[in-house]
Design a protein around this motif. Sequence first.
Motif, PDB file in Angstrom:
ATOM      1  N   GLY A 287      22.373 -21.331   9.833  1.00  0.00           N
ATOM      2  CA  GLY A 287      21.558 -21.076   8.663  1.00  0.00           C
ATOM      3  C   GLY A 287      20.363 -20.185   8.971  1.00  0.00           C
ATOM      4  N   SER A 288      19.632 -19.861   7.936  1.00  0.00           N
ATOM      5  CA  SER A 288      18.419 -19.073   8.110  1.00  0.00           C
ATOM      6  C   SER A 288      17.416 -19.467   7.045  1.00  0.00           C
ATOM      7  CB  SER A 288      18.709 -17.567   8.036  1.00  0.00           C
ATOM      8  OG  SER A 288      19.178 -17.218   6.751  1.00  0.00           O
ATOM      9  N   GLU A 289      16.158 -19.284   7.341  1.00  0.00           N
ATOM     10  CA  GLU A 289      15.078 -19.550   6.414  1.00  0.00           C
ATOM     11  C   GLU A 289      14.234 -18.290   6.292  1.00  0.00           C
ATOM     12  OE1 GLU A 289      12.989 -22.795   8.104  1.00  0.00           O
ATOM     13  OE2 GLU A 289      14.492 -24.313   7.532  1.00  0.00           O
ATOM     14  N   GLN A 290      13.588 -18.161   5.154  1.00  0.00           N
ATOM     15  CA  GLN A 290      12.761 -16.989   4.918  1.00  0.00           C
ATOM     16  C   GLN A 290      11.289 -17.337   5.093  1.00  0.00           C
ATOM     17  OE1 GLN A 290      13.853 -15.349   1.059  1.00  0.00           O
ATOM     18  NE2 GLN A 290      15.327 -13.989   2.042  1.00  0.00           N
ATOM     19  N   GLU A 291      10.604 -16.468   5.805  1.00  0.00           N
ATOM     20  CA  GLU A 291       9.170 -16.616   6.000  1.00  0.00           C
ATOM     21  C   GLU A 291       8.462 -15.388   5.440  1.00  0.00           C
ATOM     22  OE1 GLU A 291       8.310 -17.311  10.097  1.00  0.00           O
ATOM     23  OE2 GLU A 291       9.082 -19.381  10.082  1.00  0.00           O
ATOM     24  N   ILE A 292       7.259 -15.603   4.953  1.00  0.00           N
ATOM     25  CA  ILE A 292       6.459 -14.519   4.384  1.00  0.00           C
ATOM     26  C   ILE A 292       5.412 -14.084   5.388  1.00  0.00           C
ATOM     27  CG2 ILE A 292       4.948 -13.828   2.492  1.00  0.00           C
ATOM     28  CD1 ILE A 292       7.831 -14.425   1.665  1.00  0.00           C
ATOM     29  N   GLN A 293       5.318 -12.777   5.578  1.00  0.00           N
ATOM     30  CA  GLN A 293       4.266 -12.245   6.439  1.00  0.00           C
ATOM     31  C   GLN A 293       3.643 -11.020   5.777  1.00  0.00           C
ATOM     32  OE1 GLN A 293       6.421 -11.360  10.103  1.00  0.00           O
ATOM     33  NE2 GLN A 293       6.617  -9.211   9.552  1.00  0.00           N
ATOM     34  N   TYR A 294       2.465 -10.663   6.264  1.00  0.00           N
ATOM     35  CA  TYR A 294       1.714  -9.535   5.711  1.00  0.00           C
ATOM     36  C   TYR A 294       1.422  -8.544   6.829  1.00  0.00           C
ATOM     37  CZ  TYR A 294       1.071 -12.577   1.687  1.00  0.00           C
ATOM     38  OH  TYR A 294       1.294 -13.398   0.605  1.00  0.00           O
ATOM     39  N   ARG A 295       1.881  -7.317   6.638  1.00  0.00           N
ATOM     40  CA  ARG A 295       1.602  -6.247   7.599  1.00  0.00           C
ATOM     41  C   ARG A 295       0.392  -5.474   7.095  1.00  0.00           C
ATOM     42  NH1 ARG A 295       4.521  -4.554  11.658  1.00  0.00           N
ATOM     43  NH2 ARG A 295       6.247  -5.834  10.862  1.00  0.00           N
ATOM     44  N   VAL A 296      -0.655  -5.422   7.893  1.00  0.00           N
ATOM     45  CA  VAL A 296      -1.919  -4.801   7.503  1.00  0.00           C
ATOM     46  C   VAL A 296      -2.072  -3.483   8.259  1.00  0.00           C
ATOM     47  CG1 VAL A 296      -4.412  -5.050   7.351  1.00  0.00           C
ATOM     48  CG2 VAL A 296      -2.933  -7.065   7.059  1.00  0.00           C
ATOM     49  N   LEU A 297      -2.185  -2.394   7.515  1.00  0.00           N
ATOM     50  CA  LEU A 297      -2.397  -1.062   8.077  1.00  0.00           C
ATOM     51  C   LEU A 297      -3.839  -0.670   7.780  1.00  0.00           C
ATOM     52  CD1 LEU A 297       0.798   0.575   6.475  1.00  0.00           C
ATOM     53  CD2 LEU A 297       0.703  -0.882   8.506  1.00  0.00           C
ATOM     54  N   ARG A 298      -4.577  -0.289   8.819  1.00  0.00           N
ATOM     55  CA  ARG A 298      -6.000   0.019   8.631  1.00  0.00           C
ATOM     56  C   ARG A 298      -6.378   1.313   9.329  1.00  0.00           C
ATOM     57  NH1 ARG A 298      -9.073  -4.749   7.342  1.00  0.00           N
ATOM     58  NH2 ARG A 298      -8.054  -6.702   7.962  1.00  0.00           N
ATOM     59  N   LEU A 299      -7.416   1.955   8.804  1.00  0.00           N
ATOM     60  CA  LEU A 299      -8.204   2.918   9.561  1.00  0.00           C
ATOM     61  C   LEU A 299      -9.499   2.204   9.921  1.00  0.00           C
ATOM     62  CD1 LEU A 299      -8.046   6.472   7.909  1.00  0.00           C
ATOM     63  CD2 LEU A 299      -6.946   5.688   9.999  1.00  0.00           C
ATOM     64  N   ASP A 300      -9.734   1.984  11.206  1.00  0.00           N
ATOM     65  CA  ASP A 300     -10.930   1.239  11.588  1.00  0.00           C
ATOM     66  C   ASP A 300     -12.183   2.094  11.418  1.00  0.00           C
ATOM     67  OD1 ASP A 300     -11.069   2.948  13.780  1.00  0.00           O
ATOM     68  OD2 ASP A 300     -10.286   1.484  15.206  1.00  0.00           O
ATOM     69  N   ALA A 301     -13.300   1.535  11.790  1.00  0.00           N
ATOM     70  CA  ALA A 301     -14.586   2.225  11.586  1.00  0.00           C
ATOM     71  C   ALA A 301     -14.633   3.569  12.308  1.00  0.00           C
ATOM     72  CB  ALA A 301     -15.732   1.329  12.053  1.00  0.00           C
ATOM     73  N   ALA A 302     -13.886   3.681  13.407  1.00  0.00           N
ATOM     74  CA  ALA A 302     -13.852   4.938  14.163  1.00  0.00           C
ATOM     75  C   ALA A 302     -12.800   5.907  13.636  1.00  0.00           C
ATOM     76  CB  ALA A 302     -13.594   4.645  15.643  1.00  0.00           C
ATOM     77  N   GLY A 303     -12.098   5.528  12.575  1.00  0.00           N
ATOM     78  CA  GLY A 303     -11.082   6.403  12.012  1.00  0.00           C
ATOM     79  C   GLY A 303      -9.768   6.357  12.759  1.00  0.00           C
ATOM     80  N   ILE A 304      -9.477   5.254  13.472  1.00  0.00           N
ATOM     81  CA  ILE A 304      -8.244   5.099  14.236  1.00  0.00           C
ATOM     82  C   ILE A 304      -7.302   4.157  13.487  1.00  0.00           C
ATOM     83  CG2 ILE A 304      -7.241   4.431  16.442  1.00  0.00           C
ATOM     84  CD1 ILE A 304      -9.113   6.868  16.528  1.00  0.00           C
ATOM     85  N   TYR A 305      -6.030   4.516  13.437  1.00  0.00           N
ATOM     86  CA  TYR A 305      -5.016   3.719  12.737  1.00  0.00           C
ATOM     87  C   TYR A 305      -4.605   2.522  13.578  1.00  0.00           C
ATOM     88  CZ  TYR A 305      -0.178   2.621  11.238  1.00  0.00           C
ATOM     89  OH  TYR A 305       0.971   1.987  10.841  1.00  0.00           O
ATOM     90  N   THR A 306      -4.647   1.334  12.960  1.00  0.00           N
ATOM     91  CA  THR A 306      -4.210   0.111  13.637  1.00  0.00           C
ATOM     92  C   THR A 306      -3.292  -0.679  12.706  1.00  0.00           C
ATOM     93  OG1 THR A 306      -6.042  -1.272  12.822  1.00  0.00           O
ATOM     94  CG2 THR A 306      -6.398  -0.048  14.881  1.00  0.00           C
ATOM     95  N   GLN A 307      -2.500  -1.554  13.325  1.00  0.00           N
ATOM     96  CA  GLN A 307      -1.640  -2.482  12.594  1.00  0.00           C
ATOM     97  C   GLN A 307      -1.920  -3.901  13.047  1.00  0.00           C
ATOM     98  OE1 GLN A 307       2.588  -2.396  12.024  1.00  0.00           O
ATOM     99  NE2 GLN A 307       2.664  -0.144  11.951  1.00  0.00           N
ATOM    100  N   GLU A 308      -1.723  -4.851  12.149  1.00  0.00           N
ATOM    101  CA  GLU A 308      -1.772  -6.270  12.494  1.00  0.00           C
ATOM    102  C   GLU A 308      -0.831  -7.005  11.555  1.00  0.00           C
ATOM    103  OE1 GLU A 308      -5.749  -7.804  10.294  1.00  0.00           O
ATOM    104  OE2 GLU A 308      -5.960  -5.975  11.502  1.00  0.00           O
ATOM    105  N   VAL A 309      -0.390  -8.204  11.957  1.00  0.00           N
ATOM    106  CA  VAL A 309       0.559  -8.973  11.158  1.00  0.00           C
ATOM    107  C   VAL A 309       0.026 -10.387  10.973  1.00  0.00           C
ATOM    108  CG1 VAL A 309       2.919  -9.840  10.960  1.00  0.00           C
ATOM    109  CG2 VAL A 309       2.495  -7.609  12.009  1.00  0.00           C
ATOM    110  N   TRP A 310       0.079 -10.859   9.727  1.00  0.00           N
ATOM    111  CA  TRP A 310      -0.327 -12.217   9.378  1.00  0.00           C
ATOM    112  C   TRP A 310       0.892 -12.971   8.853  1.00  0.00           C
ATOM    113  CZ3 TRP A 310      -5.786 -13.756   8.674  1.00  0.00           C
ATOM    114  CH2 TRP A 310      -6.680 -12.756   9.081  1.00  0.00           C
ATOM    115  N   GLN A 311       0.941 -14.272   9.120  1.00  0.00           N
ATOM    116  CA  GLN A 311       2.043 -15.103   8.645  1.00  0.00           C
ATOM    117  C   GLN A 311       1.532 -16.138   7.660  1.00  0.00           C
ATOM    118  OE1 GLN A 311       4.232 -18.141  11.183  1.00  0.00           O
ATOM    119  NE2 GLN A 311       5.806 -16.538  11.020  1.00  0.00           N
ATOM    120  N   GLU A 312       2.267 -16.265   6.552  1.00  0.00           N
ATOM    121  CA  GLU A 312       1.878 -17.223   5.517  1.00  0.00           C
ATOM    122  C   GLU A 312       2.442 -18.594   5.838  1.00  0.00           C
ATOM    123  OE1 GLU A 312       3.554 -17.468   1.216  1.00  0.00           O
ATOM    124  OE2 GLU A 312       1.813 -16.126   1.100  1.00  0.00           O
TER     125      GLU A 312
END
Length: 488
Positions: free
Chosen positions: A192-217
Motif C-alpha cells: 500500500g501507499s499513503e499520501q503526505e503533504i509537503q511544501y516546497r519553498v523557493l526564496r531569494l534570500d536577503a543577499a539575492g541568492i536562490y534557496t530551497q527548503e521543504v516543510w512537511q505537514e
Amino acid sequence: MANDVTFTRPEYDAAKNRWRLVRDVCKGSETIKAAGELYLPKPNAHDLSKENAERYKGYKARAVFYNATGRTKHSLVGAVFRTWPTLTTPGALEYVSKDIDGQGVSIYQQSQSVIGHLLEVGRHGLLVDYAAVEAGSVSKADEIAGRARANVSSYPAEAIRNWKTRQVGGQHLLSLVVLRETVDVDTDDGFGSEQEIQYRVLRLDAAGIYTQEVWQEGSAVTEMIVPPFTPLNGSGQQWKVIPFQFLGSENNDTSIDDSPLYDMAEVNIGHYRNSADYEDAAFLMGQPQVFMAGLDEQWVKMLEEKGIYFGSRAILPLPANGSAGILQAQANTMIKEAMDAKEEQLVSLGARLIERGSAVKTATQADNDSAAEHSVLSLVVSNVSEAYTQCLAWMAEFTDATGKAEYKLNQDFTQISLDANIMAALFNAVQGGRLPVTDFWQYLRDRGIINPEKTDDQVRDELETDSAGLGLDDETGVTGNGGQPSNP
C-alpha cells in the motif's frame, strides 16, 4: 502568520472556488453528480425526511450532464497539436523530447497538459530543477545515464499557494514561491501507499541568492524537514533568480488571470439543472394514467380481487353508466426551451462539438470565424511557447549547455490543406531562382510535409543522399544521364 508556510494569498482564496467549478465540469458527469447539492440543489430542501432524500437520489440519477465544456477543451488542445511543435535544443538537452520531468513525460505531452490547465483555470507553473544524485558528486556519466539532470516539474494553479516579488534594479523578481506537493509514501507491508503533504519553498534570500527548503505537514504541526540549500548552475555559481515560470491565459506574470472556460462551465451547470427538472417531469408525468368513474364499492372490490387488464385484447367490464379513460399530461416545452437556449449559448461560447452550423460559408468567412474563436487560444499558446523557451534556457544553464533552445507551438488552428497550384508555383519559383529553397522547405514544415524539427542542413543532406541512391535509370538505360547507371 509570518512563520505559517501554509498561508495562502487572498487572491488565491478568491479564485479557488471558480477553479473547482471548471475543473469539475471538465471531469464530467461522475464528478458533478458526486458533488451532489453543490451543483444540483435539492427540491424542497427544507424537507429533511427520508422520503425526500430518496426522491433526490432519483432526481439526480435521472439528470443528464452533457459535458460540452470538457469536449471543447480537448478539441482546442487538439487544434494546437494538429501541427507538431518545433523543438530546438542543445545536444545536452535532447532528452526533453522523451522525458522532461524525470518521470517519462515528454515536453510535448507536458505542454498539452499545461494548455489544458490554462484553458480550465487560466494559471499554471513550471519549476526548473536539477535532480542530483548527491551534492558535489555529479559526474558527466551521471548526466548521460540520467541519474542527474535538469528537469521541469509542472504545478497546477491550486498548488501555487503563495508568492511575492521584489524590485531588484529595474526588474521585479520573484522573491518567494510556496508550492504544495503530494508525495506517496509506502506502507510497512510494501504494497500500500499513503499520501503526505509537503511544501516546497523557493526564496531569494536577503543577499539575492536562490534557496530551497521543504516543510512537511503533520497532524499537529507543519515542520521543516529539508533545511535551506542553495542550488548551483552548471558553472558552479549560485542562482540570482528563482527558476520558476508562471503561466497565464493573458500573460505570464504572477497575477491570476481569468479562466477561458469559466463562462461555459457556468452555462453547462445551468443546462444540467434544467435537465434534472426535465427528466424528473418526464418521469412523473410522462406515463399515461388510467381512470374509472361511476363504480360502486362492489365493483371496486371485484376489480381489486380480479385485477385490471388493460389493452387492445383485454375486456374491461364496467357497470351501467360507468366510464373509463386515460389521463395524459400535455407537453410542457418551457424547460426544454431553457435547455435549447443554453445549448445555443454554449455554441456561441465555443462549443463547436454540440452543434455545427449548417450554412455554407466562404473560405474568408470560415477563416474569420476561426480567428475570432481561437483568439484566446492563440494567446494561451503564445504564453506556453515563451514559458517553455525560458525553461529550456534555465535547463541549459543548469547543465552548462550552449546552443539555441526554443520551443514553438502551432498557432494556426485552421485546417491545413495543400493547394496543388500553389505548390507548383512555389516549386517553379525555386527552380527559377526567385524563391530560396529554405523558404519552400519552411512552407512544407508548416503543413506537416517535412518534420518541423529537421534543420535545413538535415533536409539538404537527406535529399543529396536520396538523389545519389535512387538509380531510377539503371534498368531502363534511358535519358537523363546518357543511359549510364546513377551509381557506377
